[in-house]
Scaffold this active site. Structure first.
Site, PDB file in Angstrom:
ATOM      1  N   ARG A  91       0.838  -1.205   0.000  1.00 54.57           N
ATOM      2  CA  ARG A  91       0.000   0.000   0.000  1.00 54.57           C
ATOM      3  C   ARG A  91       0.869   1.250   0.000  1.00 54.57           C
ATOM      4  O   ARG A  91       1.946   1.250   0.589  1.00 54.57           O
ATOM      5  CB  ARG A  91      -0.908   0.017   1.231  1.00 54.57           C
ATOM      6  CG  ARG A  91      -1.913  -1.097   1.134  1.00 54.57           C
ATOM      7  CD  ARG A  91      -3.139  -0.890   1.978  1.00 54.57           C
ATOM      8  NE  ARG A  91      -4.135  -1.844   1.514  1.00 54.57           N
ATOM      9  CZ  ARG A  91      -5.096  -2.347   2.243  1.00 54.57           C
ATOM     10  NH1 ARG A  91      -5.242  -1.980   3.499  1.00 54.57           N
ATOM     11  NH2 ARG A  91      -5.958  -3.196   1.738  1.00 54.57           N
TER      12      ARG A  91
ATOM     13  N   SER B 189     -11.317  -0.373   5.958  1.00 60.62           N
ATOM     14  CA  SER B 189     -10.976  -1.599   6.675  1.00 60.62           C
ATOM     15  C   SER B 189     -12.089  -1.916   7.671  1.00 60.62           C
ATOM     16  O   SER B 189     -12.761  -1.019   8.162  1.00 60.62           O
ATOM     17  CB  SER B 189      -9.633  -1.441   7.388  1.00 60.62           C
ATOM     18  OG  SER B 189      -9.720  -0.404   8.318  1.00 60.62           O
TER      19      SER B 189
END
Ligand code: SF4
Length: 758
Positions: free
Chosen positions: A448, A643
């Site tokens: 990421r 998330s």
């Protein structure tokens, strides 16, 4: 040592009969994803042809893995279930809380002091409940899972987004929130919308500077960060079989960057080799016996367009290295086009730091290929122009990289070797000489690269590439350097071309036997007590939430009407707050502090209807809770995306928020709120959102006849005495309504265990 061999053996023993039953019910060829999913349907559910992308199905995964930041709250919740041990094998990995600052030895020492109480809590709780515990320094969760726990045809969940890494060993492995982990640990069915399946055929063969990482970097560009959502990506073809098992794991790991539920490769010889090399020959033998069940049926691969929901083909022989970024992992640029892209986008060309490793790319293959580039550079009298760091994925990998001379080579090159932990990949990086605003470029082999992901600087342009490309670029110091075509000038002024990387899929001298930092649980044999200091600010025992009192909600003050995007990061920020993940009271002080107040466009500044003064969201929520009214929250589309952290659902419950009313929910967040006993509603008419005023009092009626499919009613009581009324939808099924009535899903489990909560 083979972990949980009996469980794996029994999975394989049952596989024949399960697949037979699935075939009877579906009567059509099966993809690998379907074989694994259907063979893990929760036993109390009937196997029937589930509609992909539509039906919600309860599953029973074979195991659960948790990393230290998320394990704290998951286990604190599990403790409330009143069980003696977990329903399936589980493990905890201390990897996220270690700050990369001064090198592995010093950093581990510091982490041991700073995180002492968290590590002691996790260690003792693992002993008590029979959970495998991996000490700080043992390695990163996904690398440890691949080396020790993953097995072809298995299914696992993990409280971390990159759990799909285990797909490299043929496993359906899905990243979830702590609340989902608690379901599985407590023996409940784990619900998932039956995923669609994207088939990707890999043809041809990688060569030269191109590696497995480039496959997923290209796919991230094709699918974008949303394109995989609700899908499993299933890889097949001769190109897939030509990849190492760890290369496959890299691809599955970064499938998370497309939003995919997970990714999977069919069982093949690379998996046999990896299982044997990591001391699991017996599992390889069992998998060989079940080979037909661990790949899709031949008809699927022969006619992929017919059977997969989406289908792509990538020719590995034509693939070139990619560099993705900055600020998003789906901005994929072939390396041959980087010079143009850098100029066009005005990306800073000088690369300050190259970082390799992480759970995504720290296999022996990765390290050995990067080391070959370093060796070639040193042999040709080249030095690195950028700083260079290495984060090994596990002690197993670190020790053989040391044994085989790679780490020494990296050190000679000026590299800093950090602890076997997440470190810079998750912002746990005390970057030297960096102010927090300077525009600069780094390149890494992690997964990421969102703003502030690696350091705290929003102006750090982070690019993602394979370890060998990161290494070559660190040598050149330029983002525009293409080792396939370009040359460099060495310390003697000679023009030099770097040789293509060379490495080994698996260590020629074997993995060896090391102390990997594993703590075998003693299941409370030593009278293990879980002690949490009452004055701890990191950990706090949970108390059960109160049952619903049987009445409609009346007169709830509006807490906040959130404007625009409201992700789980807006609801419960990470960063500084990570340290409070085991302390609900403390972490609740971040509730909605990132959400924008619709009425003043500011964050964390809302009206207290009682005092008439503006204050922070957590303070006013507490005020309403303590004055006995509770409160209501309103929001817009896809509320709670991001998330699946359960804190974003536990915090409002803890702070007395009784209902969250939005235009639409991200499904995981909606389920998490339901599990905690917060009422989740959506506007039937999205324009009704506009009717909500800053000083409204809100009633929710119809709760006494709360049932699936039946709307509830929202009454807005405006301050001027006028009222408005509109219907609201909900998506509760029968059992979720029971969660609401009991005050939380865990309250139901605890009651069914008829045990007192400690
Ligand atoms: S190394 Fe990075 S991606 Fe992997 S588990 Fe740690 S933080 Fe997540």
């Amino acid at each position: 040592m083979i972990f949980d061999f009996e469980m794996i053996d029994s999975c394989y023993k049952l596989l024949d009969s399960k697949i037979l039953e699935i075939r009877k019910k579906l009567n059509r060829p099966l993809s690998l994803s379907e074989k694994v999913l259907y063979s893990h349907v929760y036993p109390q559910n009937q196997i029937k042809p589930f509609k992909r992308g539509t039906d919600y199905v309860d599953f029973m995964p074979d195991r659960v893995a948790m990393q230290d930041a998320t394990a704290q709250m998951a286990i604190l919740q599990f403790m409330m279930a009143g069980k003696d041990t977990t329903a399936v094998p589980a493990s905890v990995h201390c990897d996220h809380l270690i700050l990369a600052q001064s090198g592995a030895v010093e950093d581990l020492k510091t982490a041991g002091i700073v995180n002492k109480e968290v590590y002691e809590f996790l260690s003792s709780v693992c002993n008590k409940y029979d959970i495998g515990f991996w000490n700080p320094g043992a390695g990163i969760i996904h690398q440890i899972v691949l080396e020790n726990y993953a097995f072809p045809g298995g299914m696992m969940i993990g409280t971390d987004s990159h759990t799909p890494n285990a797909g490299g060993l043929g496993m359906i492995a899905i990243g979830v929130g702590g609340a989902d982990a608690v379901d599985v640990l407590a023996g409940m069915g784990w619900e998932l919308k039956f995923p669609n399946v994207i088939g990707i055929k890999l043809s041809g063969k990688l060569s030269g500077w191109t590696s497995a990482k480039d496959i997923i970097l290209k796919i991230s560009g094709l699918l974008t960060v949303k394109g995989g959502t609700g899908n499993i990506i299933e890889y097949f073809g001769e190109g897939a079989e030509s990849l190492s098992c760890t290369g496959k794991a890299t691809i599955c790991n970064m499938g998370a960057e497309t939003g995919a539920t997970c990714s999977i490769f069919g069982f093949d010889n690379s998996m046999i080799d990896y299982l044997k090399a990591t001391g699991r020959k017996e599992i390889a033998d069992l998998a060989i016996k079940n080979r037909n069940h661990l790949v899709a049926d031949p008809e699927i691969y022969a006619n992929p367009e017919k059977y997969f929901d989406q289908y792509f083909e990538i020719n590995l022989s034509e693939l070139e290295p990619y560099i993705n970024g900055p600020f998003t992992p789906d901005l994929a640029t072939p390396i041959s086009q980087m010079k143009t892209a850098v100029i066009k986008n005005n990306w800073p060309e000088n690369v300050e730091v190259g970082l390799i490793g992480s759970c995504t790319n720290s296999s022996y293959e990765d390290i050995s290929r990067a080391a070959s580039v370093v060796k070639n550079a040193l042999d040709q009298k080249l030095v690195a122009k950028s700083e260079f760091t290495v984060t090994p994925g596990s002690e197993q990998i670190r020790s053989i990289a040391e044994r085989d001379g790679f780490l020494e080579l990296f050190r000679e090159f000026g590299a800093e070797v950090f602890a076997n932990a997440c470190g810079p990949c998750i912002g746990q990086w005390a970057r030297k000489d960096s102010d927090n605003k300077r525009v600069n470029t780094i390149i890494h082999s992690f997964n990421r690269n969102f703003a502030k992901r690696n350091d705290a600087n929003p102006n750090t342009n982070a690019f993602v590439a394979s370890p060998e490309i990161v290494t070559a670029i660190a040598i050149s110091g330029k983002l525009t350097f293409n080792p396939v075509t370009d040359t460099l000038i060495n310390s003697e002024g000679k023009e030099i071309k770097l040789a293509e990387p060379k490495g080994f899929d698996l260590p020629p001298k074997g993995f060896g036997v090391i102390d990997g930092g594993y703590q075998k649980p003693d299941h409370g044999k030593n009278g293990e007590k879980i002690i949490i200091n009452s004055d701890s600010d990191r950990l706090q025992l949970l108390a059960p939430f109160k049952e619903w009192d049987g009445n409609d909600f009346l007169n709830l003050p509006l807490l906040i009407k959130a404007k625009g995007k409201c992700t789980t990061d807006h609801i419960s920020m990470a960063g500084y707050w990570l340290k409070y993940r085991g302390h609900l009271q403390n972490i609740s002080e971040n509730y909605m502090i990132g959400a924008v107040n619709y009425f003043n466009d500011q964050t964390n500044n809302i009206l207290n209807q009682v005092t008439g003064l503006n204050d922070t969201v957590p303070r006013i929520a507490r005020f309403y809770r303590d004055s006995g009214t509770g409160s209501a929250v309103a929001g817009e589309e896809n509320f709670g995306e991001g998330s699946s952290r359960e804190h974003a659902a536990m915090e409002p419950r803890y702070l007395g928020v009784k209902v969250v009313l939005v235009k639409s929910f991200a499904r995981i967040h909606e389920t998490n709120l339901k599990k905690q006993g917060v009422l989740t509603l959506t506007f039937q008419n999205k324009n009704d959102f506009n009717k909500i005023k800053e000083d409204d009092r809100i009633d929710i009626s119809g709760l006494k006849n709360f049932m699936p499919g039946k709307q509830l009613t929202v009454n807005l009581n405006h301050l001027d005495g006028t009222k408005e009324k509109f219907p609201a939808n909900h998506s509760y099924n029968e059992s979720q309504i029971e969660w609401f009535k009991a005050g939380s899903a865990l309250n139901i489990i605890r009651k069914s265990n008829k045990k007192n909560v400690t």
